[in-house]
Design a protein around this motif. Sequence first.
Motif, PDB file in Angstrom:
ATOM      1  N   LEU A   9       7.703  -7.009  16.615  1.00 10.69           N
ATOM      2  CA  LEU A   9       7.907  -7.383  15.219  1.00 10.69           C
ATOM      3  C   LEU A   9       8.491  -8.785  15.114  1.00 10.69           C
ATOM      4  O   LEU A   9       8.131  -9.568  14.223  1.00 10.69           O
ATOM      5  CB  LEU A   9       8.846  -6.381  14.537  1.00 10.69           C
ATOM      6  N   VAL A  46      -0.681  -0.589  15.463  1.00  6.07           N
ATOM      7  CA  VAL A  46      -0.763  -0.274  14.032  1.00  6.07           C
ATOM      8  C   VAL A  46      -2.199  -0.059  13.582  1.00  6.07           C
ATOM      9  O   VAL A  46      -2.438   0.445  12.475  1.00  6.07           O
ATOM     10  CB  VAL A  46      -0.093  -1.375  13.179  1.00  6.07           C
ATOM     11  N   LEU A  50      -3.460  -8.205  11.932  1.00  7.86           N
ATOM     12  CA  LEU A  50      -2.351  -8.721  11.138  1.00  7.86           C
ATOM     13  C   LEU A  50      -2.411 -10.232  10.939  1.00  7.86           C
ATOM     14  O   LEU A  50      -1.905 -10.752   9.950  1.00  7.86           O
ATOM     15  CB  LEU A  50      -1.014  -8.353  11.792  1.00  7.86           C
ATOM     16  N   ALA A  64      -3.256  -7.200   5.357  1.00  7.32           N
ATOM     17  CA  ALA A  64      -2.374  -6.215   5.982  1.00  7.32           C
ATOM     18  C   ALA A  64      -1.125  -6.894   6.530  1.00  7.32           C
ATOM     19  O   ALA A  64      -0.021  -6.342   6.463  1.00  7.32           O
ATOM     20  CB  ALA A  64      -3.118  -5.476   7.096  1.00  7.32           C
ATOM     21  N   MET A  68       2.775  -6.243   5.576  1.00  4.15           N
ATOM     22  CA  MET A  68       3.700  -5.807   6.613  1.00  4.15           C
ATOM     23  C   MET A  68       4.901  -6.731   6.770  1.00  4.15           C
ATOM     24  O   MET A  68       5.964  -6.309   7.228  1.00  4.15           O
ATOM     25  CB  MET A  68       2.951  -5.709   7.953  1.00  4.15           C
ATOM     26  N   LEU A  71       8.290  -5.668   5.355  1.00  3.88           N
ATOM     27  CA  LEU A  71       8.739  -4.472   6.068  1.00  3.88           C
ATOM     28  C   LEU A  71       9.281  -4.836   7.442  1.00  3.88           C
ATOM     29  O   LEU A  71      10.317  -4.314   7.879  1.00  3.88           O
ATOM     30  CB  LEU A  71       7.579  -3.478   6.212  1.00  3.88           C
ATOM     31  N   ALA A  72       8.574  -5.758   8.111  1.00  5.12           N
ATOM     32  CA  ALA A  72       9.012  -6.183   9.438  1.00  5.12           C
ATOM     33  C   ALA A  72      10.348  -6.906   9.371  1.00  5.12           C
ATOM     34  O   ALA A  72      11.224  -6.692  10.215  1.00  5.12           O
ATOM     35  CB  ALA A  72       7.943  -7.080  10.075  1.00  5.12           C
TER      36      ALA A  72
END
Length: 301
Positions: A9, A46, A50, A64, A68, A71-72
Amino acid sequence: MSSFTIRQLEYFVASVEAGSLTGAAKLCQVSHAGIANGLNELERTVGTQLLVRRKAKGVVPTAAGRAMLPLARNMLRDAAGIDLLGQSGQEELTGELVIGCNLALSPVLIPLIASEFADQHPKVHVVFRERPGAEILQLIREGQVDAGLMLQRQMPNDLEYVSICPVRVKVALAISHPLATRTSISLAELAREPAITPDGPALKAMLSVLEEAGVEPDIRWTLSSPETIRAMVSRGLGYSLLNVFPPISDTGGPAVAAVPVNDQLSGNALVMALPPRRRRISTVEKLSEILHGAEVRALLT
């Protein structure tokens, strides 16, 4: 549940922020191949792409990836908080803490921070980067500092910050000035006097304060160094507006009077700006604790 790692991440967030795998490798202090492999594994885990990797043009997140990203970032912050809990039982902090500080704030804040860490956590190597406000913001975005000390009016919308304490605008006057002994002053009383202003973003901030008070300044000099401005003011060459006035005994600089402004102005504050990905959170939390102390508040309000 997906078996991605915190490190993956971190690579993903760094790649988006840096705009390239090479930049991410520099931020994370790993090889280009390490970043690429970590991203490949993250995308495999996932189950979606990305990042779009364009040769010689860097990377851009896919739809996407954009979904993300927040959230990451939240997961990285949560992980940093867990790390802080793990270190909270340690008797003494260690490591390096890199602090960016606006030039106008550094004469007051840097000596205080340095002495506090030296007394309480001498094994922490504190590094200071003194720069104009715009350069501090760039260092924060690039992750080259762990925290940046700024004024709230200088902060853009894309960076996170912690508000420390209010800052009251003061007028810098020569100690021989007729208004120097006042407990407060209206900016309108200085409308016909020469003004000495800082340059860059600080000039914009000062002009906005004067405009808010309905004063059109007679600007005689625009200078970069707060200490030069202070020296000019001490000779009676004009007035200036500065948010921070180091005690004379701390700097040995030319003496000026700092008279609080009594105009009803929009608020300003000392803030601790944070890079998009925080590191060494325990030392940053200690810095925040120092800044929230009574001594800092007494110097700025």
